[in-house]
Design a protein around this motif. Structure first.
Motif, PDB file in Angstrom:
ATOM      1  N   ALA A  36       0.431  -1.258   0.130  1.00 38.34           N
ATOM      2  CA  ALA A  36       0.134  -0.126   0.032  1.00 38.34           C
ATOM      3  C   ALA A  36       0.891   1.100  -0.491  1.00 38.34           C
ATOM      4  O   ALA A  36       0.789   2.079  -0.594  1.00 38.34           O
ATOM      5  CB  ALA A  36      -0.770  -0.199   1.433  1.00 38.34           C
ATOM      6  N   LEU A  37       2.246   1.188   1.082  1.00 34.17           N
ATOM      7  CA  LEU A  37       2.493   2.103   0.810  1.00 34.17           C
ATOM      8  C   LEU A  37       3.464   2.631  -0.177  1.00 34.17           C
ATOM      9  O   LEU A  37       3.373   3.964  -1.098  1.00 34.17           O
ATOM     10  CB  LEU A  37       3.403   1.795   1.810  1.00 34.17           C
ATOM     11  CG  LEU A  37       4.655   3.303   2.179  1.00 34.17           C
ATOM     12  CD1 LEU A  37       4.228   4.265   3.334  1.00 34.17           C
ATOM     13  CD2 LEU A  37       6.311   2.267   3.646  1.00 34.17           C
ATOM     14  N   HIS A  38       3.751   1.318  -1.182  1.00 35.77           N
ATOM     15  CA  HIS A  38       4.408   1.870  -2.728  1.00 35.77           C
ATOM     16  C   HIS A  38       3.149   2.471  -3.559  1.00 35.77           C
ATOM     17  O   HIS A  38       4.165   2.413  -4.664  1.00 35.77           O
ATOM     18  CB  HIS A  38       5.206   0.397  -2.975  1.00 35.77           C
ATOM     19  CG  HIS A  38       6.492   0.388  -2.637  1.00 35.77           C
ATOM     20  ND1 HIS A  38       7.347  -0.685  -1.999  1.00 35.77           N
ATOM     21  CD2 HIS A  38       7.074   0.515  -1.016  1.00 35.77           C
ATOM     22  CE1 HIS A  38       8.535  -0.910  -1.319  1.00 35.77           C
ATOM     23  NE2 HIS A  38       8.552   0.872  -0.250  1.00 35.77           N
ATOM     24  N   GLY A  39       2.127   2.143  -2.756  1.00 39.40           N
ATOM     25  CA  GLY A  39       1.561   2.203  -4.174  1.00 39.40           C
ATOM     26  C   GLY A  39       0.741   3.861  -4.345  1.00 39.40           C
ATOM     27  O   GLY A  39       0.346   4.673  -5.324  1.00 39.40           O
ATOM     28  N   HIS A  40       1.850   4.719  -2.840  1.00 40.54           N
ATOM     29  CA  HIS A  40       1.246   6.313  -3.534  1.00 40.54           C
ATOM     30  C   HIS A  40       2.934   6.438  -3.954  1.00 40.54           C
ATOM     31  O   HIS A  40       4.210   5.470  -4.294  1.00 40.54           O
ATOM     32  CB  HIS A  40       1.758   6.895  -2.142  1.00 40.54           C
ATOM     33  CG  HIS A  40       0.523   6.294  -1.359  1.00 40.54           C
ATOM     34  ND1 HIS A  40      -0.733   6.735  -1.889  1.00 40.54           N
ATOM     35  CD2 HIS A  40       0.057   5.692  -0.531  1.00 40.54           C
ATOM     36  CE1 HIS A  40      -1.183   6.487  -1.352  1.00 40.54           C
ATOM     37  NE2 HIS A  40      -1.411   6.045   0.209  1.00 40.54           N
ATOM     38  N   PRO A  41       2.604   7.662  -4.830  1.00 29.74           N
ATOM     39  CA  PRO A  41       3.905   7.827  -5.527  1.00 29.74           C
ATOM     40  C   PRO A  41       5.452   8.319  -4.512  1.00 29.74           C
ATOM     41  O   PRO A  41       5.271   8.704  -3.622  1.00 29.74           O
ATOM     42  CB  PRO A  41       3.962   9.561  -6.278  1.00 29.74           C
ATOM     43  CG  PRO A  41       2.429   9.810  -5.935  1.00 29.74           C
ATOM     44  CD  PRO A  41       2.325   8.742  -4.873  1.00 29.74           C
ATOM     45  N   PRO A  42       6.376   7.586  -4.669  1.00 32.26           N
ATOM     46  CA  PRO A  42       8.226   7.606  -4.125  1.00 32.26           C
ATOM     47  C   PRO A  42       8.362   9.503  -3.884  1.00 32.26           C
ATOM     48  O   PRO A  42       7.736  10.493  -4.778  1.00 32.26           O
ATOM     49  CB  PRO A  42       9.371   7.304  -5.363  1.00 32.26           C
ATOM     50  CG  PRO A  42       8.707   6.846  -5.879  1.00 32.26           C
ATOM     51  CD  PRO A  42       7.102   7.154  -6.340  1.00 32.26           C
ATOM     52  N   GLY A  43       8.343   9.832  -2.245  1.00 30.23           N
ATOM     53  CA  GLY A  43       8.760  10.698  -2.092  1.00 30.23           C
ATOM     54  C   GLY A  43       7.484  11.421  -1.302  1.00 30.23           C
ATOM     55  O   GLY A  43       7.427  13.381  -1.400  1.00 30.23           O
ATOM     56  N   SER A  44       6.143  11.502  -1.301  1.00 28.45           N
ATOM     57  CA  SER A  44       5.077  11.628  -1.741  1.00 28.45           C
ATOM     58  C   SER A  44       4.680  11.831  -0.244  1.00 28.45           C
ATOM     59  O   SER A  44       4.912  11.495   0.624  1.00 28.45           O
ATOM     60  CB  SER A  44       3.914  11.247  -2.865  1.00 28.45           C
ATOM     61  OG  SER A  44       3.886   9.909  -1.220  1.00 28.45           O
ATOM     62  N   ARG A  45       3.572  13.224  -0.107  1.00 31.78           N
ATOM     63  CA  ARG A  45       2.805  13.482   1.472  1.00 31.78           C
ATOM     64  C   ARG A  45       2.034  12.246   1.709  1.00 31.78           C
ATOM     65  O   ARG A  45       2.344  11.640   2.874  1.00 31.78           O
ATOM     66  CB  ARG A  45       1.724  14.852   1.304  1.00 31.78           C
ATOM     67  CG  ARG A  45       1.459  15.159   2.279  1.00 31.78           C
ATOM     68  CD  ARG A  45       0.567  15.953   2.329  1.00 31.78           C
ATOM     69  NE  ARG A  45       0.105  16.481   3.393  1.00 31.78           N
ATOM     70  CZ  ARG A  45      -0.976  17.706   2.574  1.00 31.78           C
ATOM     71  NH1 ARG A  45      -0.742  18.823   2.308  1.00 31.78           N
ATOM     72  NH2 ARG A  45      -1.253  17.995   4.465  1.00 31.78           N
ATOM     73  N   ALA A  46       1.536  11.860   0.500  1.00 34.97           N
ATOM     74  CA  ALA A  46       0.702   9.999   1.327  1.00 34.97           C
ATOM     75  C   ALA A  46       1.439   9.613   1.751  1.00 34.97           C
ATOM     76  O   ALA A  46       1.507   8.477   2.704  1.00 34.97           O
ATOM     77  CB  ALA A  46       0.522   9.821  -0.721  1.00 34.97           C
ATOM     78  N   ARG A  47       2.692   9.012   1.025  1.00 34.82           N
ATOM     79  CA  ARG A  47       3.482   7.824   1.758  1.00 34.82           C
ATOM     80  C   ARG A  47       4.540   8.320   3.071  1.00 34.82           C
ATOM     81  O   ARG A  47       4.220   7.458   4.449  1.00 34.82           O
ATOM     82  CB  ARG A  47       4.913   8.009   1.218  1.00 34.82           C
ATOM     83  CG  ARG A  47       4.816   6.942  -0.178  1.00 34.82           C
ATOM     84  CD  ARG A  47       6.431   6.029  -1.042  1.00 34.82           C
ATOM     85  NE  ARG A  47       6.253   5.452  -1.978  1.00 34.82           N
ATOM     86  CZ  ARG A  47       7.096   4.708  -2.328  1.00 34.82           C
ATOM     87  NH1 ARG A  47       7.435   4.486  -2.072  1.00 34.82           N
ATOM     88  NH2 ARG A  47       6.408   4.472  -3.374  1.00 34.82           N
ATOM     89  N   GLU A  48       4.353   9.653   3.303  1.00 32.11           N
ATOM     90  CA  GLU A  48       4.943  10.456   4.492  1.00 32.11           C
ATOM     91  C   GLU A  48       3.832  10.256   5.995  1.00 32.11           C
ATOM     92  O   GLU A  48       3.700   9.905   6.494  1.00 32.11           O
ATOM     93  CB  GLU A  48       5.358  11.982   4.521  1.00 32.11           C
ATOM     94  CG  GLU A  48       6.261  12.470   5.567  1.00 32.11           C
ATOM     95  CD  GLU A  48       7.579  11.957   5.395  1.00 32.11           C
ATOM     96  OE1 GLU A  48       7.755  10.792   5.095  1.00 32.11           O
ATOM     97  OE2 GLU A  48       8.220  11.246   6.863  1.00 32.11           O
ATOM     98  N   GLU A  49       2.481  10.513   5.209  1.00 32.64           N
ATOM     99  CA  GLU A  49       1.441  10.689   6.246  1.00 32.64           C
ATOM    100  C   GLU A  49       1.255   9.117   6.635  1.00 32.64           C
ATOM    101  O   GLU A  49       0.614   9.196   7.718  1.00 32.64           O
ATOM    102  CB  GLU A  49      -0.055  11.565   6.165  1.00 32.64           C
ATOM    103  CG  GLU A  49       0.554  12.734   5.447  1.00 32.64           C
ATOM    104  CD  GLU A  49      -0.744  13.403   5.007  1.00 32.64           C
ATOM    105  OE1 GLU A  49      -0.437  14.983   5.417  1.00 32.64           O
ATOM    106  OE2 GLU A  49      -1.828  13.537   4.724  1.00 32.64           O
ATOM    107  N   LEU A  50       1.380   8.046   5.393  1.00 31.83           N
ATOM    108  CA  LEU A  50       0.555   6.743   6.262  1.00 31.83           C
ATOM    109  C   LEU A  50       1.278   6.252   7.228  1.00 31.83           C
ATOM    110  O   LEU A  50       1.324   5.214   7.914  1.00 31.83           O
ATOM    111  CB  LEU A  50       0.910   5.656   4.494  1.00 31.83           C
ATOM    112  CG  LEU A  50       0.322   4.228   4.545  1.00 31.83           C
ATOM    113  CD1 LEU A  50      -0.741   3.948   5.468  1.00 31.83           C
ATOM    114  CD2 LEU A  50       0.718   3.795   3.579  1.00 31.83           C
ATOM    115  N   VAL A  51       3.203   6.346   6.904  1.00 34.73           N
ATOM    116  CA  VAL A  51       4.127   5.878   8.064  1.00 34.73           C
ATOM    117  C   VAL A  51       3.478   6.973   9.436  1.00 34.73           C
ATOM    118  O   VAL A  51       3.788   5.842  10.407  1.00 34.73           O
ATOM    119  CB  VAL A  51       5.003   5.769   7.603  1.00 34.73           C
ATOM    120  CG1 VAL A  51       6.446   6.038   7.967  1.00 34.73           C
ATOM    121  CG2 VAL A  51       5.646   5.752   5.650  1.00 34.73           C
TER     122      VAL A  51
END
Ligand SMILES: Cc1cc2nc3c(=O)[nH]c(=O)nc-3n(C[C@H](O)[C@H](O)[C@H](O)COP(=O)(O)OP(=O)(O)OC[C@H]3O[C@@H](n4cnc5c(N)ncnc54)[C@H](O)[C@@H]3O)c2cc1C
Length: 416
Positions: free
Chosen positions: A247-262
């Motif tokens: 799911a994490l890798h489903g968002h663009p690398p370096g994105s806000r979505a990844r940061e917020e998910l973590v």
């Protein structure tokens, strides 16, 4: 012996000799990908010293993670070390999950491993100030000169970035107010007969409060929210790098979505059951006073600090220690410099844009650079356990995996 500026140029240079840097060095040497003379670890603090200091500063006695998490590659290396030394009693039993090592066992095992590989002989005692990515290698600037290397592995942890609450920012450098992660903070230097305030409600604040509580000293714990108890820092699915990672890798690398998910899936501000029990006991015995309100104002007054809380209660404290966490992993001074490089891609809040399979920092032109990242700054790829010991092992696998193919390919080209 410590490496000097005049030694030959390394093939691989690791910046940072903490858990992540040491694990990478051990893994590279065990895989025989490089000879010791082709490897360099740059760290001004000494191998694992920065982490050892933090454990001492917060009074940590046992690890939160199980005994199979350590800096060697064989999961049972620490258990075998404990057995060989007749120290199995330092594997502390746990109500949930596997036994956990004491801090002294963990660091003695790590020191033994460093000795086995003579890692101190390849440490360069310097601070890296900048790194330039070139097509055929990297140029590394340090406060003690310049190093050219074919590859650079960045493992600098949080790089001295920690956060103060807003009301403390003007007082941060005054004597009575400090942060538990300030390199100058020494819990043993606190006067026996004093009144100490600790700000925070997570594992660090709780451990510090129970460590400092002693007869004659008043300890006030300022924790605005109810305590939350969790065995680990996130769900075990994340620890096994399964499930959520997709799911994490489903968002663009370096994105806000990844940061917020973590950040959403990390159990920040929690404490494990054994720490909670210690706090409860200390509260019951009145060794610690709990103040549930938030500090609104703090003023320095002749070597003490007077704090007023939102519920109007006031305290005069000899020391006020903030255990309010780390800052952004991308805000250390080295990352600041790297962000300014025109060739490297950065994303939301300065996060490095990394390749999901190799942890290589991507260039603006879409090609992978010769810099790879391990540790908390790789959390957008590895998830909430990126910073942990198990994160070092996962990052080590990915980084050593790609380096093996790259170095073998380079050897083949040289032979032709
Ligand atoms: C108190 C505490 C308890 C923890 N307990 C656990 C636990 O039980 N289990 C678990 O899995 N994880 C735990 N963690 C999380 C994690 O394992 C540690 O934070 C670990 O130290 C991270 O390792 P690191 O190598 O990324 O960073 P660090 O240990 O911070 O090491 C980074 C190194 O880089 C060096 N460095 C920084 N900048 C530069 C530069 N510019 N040039 C050269 N060198 C540089 C520093 O001197 C330092 O030695 C804990 C963390 C803390 C703070």
């Amino acid at each position: 012996m410590i490496r000097t500026e005049t030694d030959p140029e390394p093939v691989v240079t690791i910046v940072g000799g903490g858990v992540h840097g040491v694990h990478l060095a051990v893994r590279l040497l065990q895989a025989e990908l490089v000879d010791p003379c082709e490897l360099c670890v740059i760290d001004p603090a000494g191998l694992l010293e920065s982490f050892r200091r933090k454990c001492r500063q917060c009074g940590m006695v046992e690890f939160r993670s199980p005994f199979v998490h350590h800096v060697d590659t064989d999961p049972f290396s620490l258990r075998d070390f404990a057995r060989a030394q007749s120290r199995e009693d330092e594997l502390v039993s746990s109500t949930v999950g596997a036994d956990r090592p004491t801090v002294s066992l963990f660091f003695d095992h790590a020191a033994w491993l460093c000795d086995q590989h003579d890692l101190e002989s390849i440490r360069f005692d310097a601070r890296v100030t900048d790194i330039t990515d070139r097509r055929d290698g990297v140029e590394i600037e340090t406060n003690r000169g310049h190093i050219n290397s074919q590859w650079c592995l960045l493992a600098v942890g949080h790089g001295r970035s920690f956060t103060y609450p807003e009301w403390a920012t003007d007082l941060a450098s005054t004597e009575p107010v400090t942060h538990v992660w300030d390199p100058g903070f020494d819990p043993d230097a606190i006067e026996e007969m004093s009144t100490v305030g600790i700000v925070g409600g997570g594992i660090t604040a709780a451990q510090l409060a129970t460590t400092l509580a002693q007869p004659g000293r008043d300890v006030v714990l300022f924790a605005r929210s109810p305590f939350r108890v969790e065995t680990l820092e996130a769900s075990t699915d994340w620890m096994h790098f399964s499930g959520g990672i997709e799911a994490l890798h489903g968002h663009p690398p370096g994105s806000r979505a990844r940061e917020e998910l973590v950040s959403d899936v990390r159990y920040d501000g929690t404490m494990p059951p054994y720490v909670f029990r210690r706090v409860q006991r200390a509260l019951e015995r009145r060794w610690i006073e709990l103040e549930r309100s938030e500090i609104a104002v703090a003023t320095e007054a002749g070597g003490t600090v007077v704090v007023t809380c939102r519920d109007d209660s006031a305290f005069c404290l000899d020391n006020l220690i903030c255990a309010t966490g780390f800052g952004s992993p991308y805000d250390g001074s080295l990352f600041h410099h790297l962000r300014k490089q025109p060739t490297l891609q950065t994303g939301y809040r300065g996060a490095p844009v990394l390749d999901d399979d190799t942890l290589r920092w991507m260039r603006q032109d879409g090609t992978p650079s010769r810099i790879a990242v391990s540790g908390v700054a790789a959390q957008q790829v590895l998830g909430p356990f990126a910073r942990n010991v198990i994160g070092a092992r996962r990052a080590g696998k990915l980084i050593v995996g790609f380096l093996e193919s790259e170095l073998n390919a380079e050897k083949q080209t040289t032979k032709l």
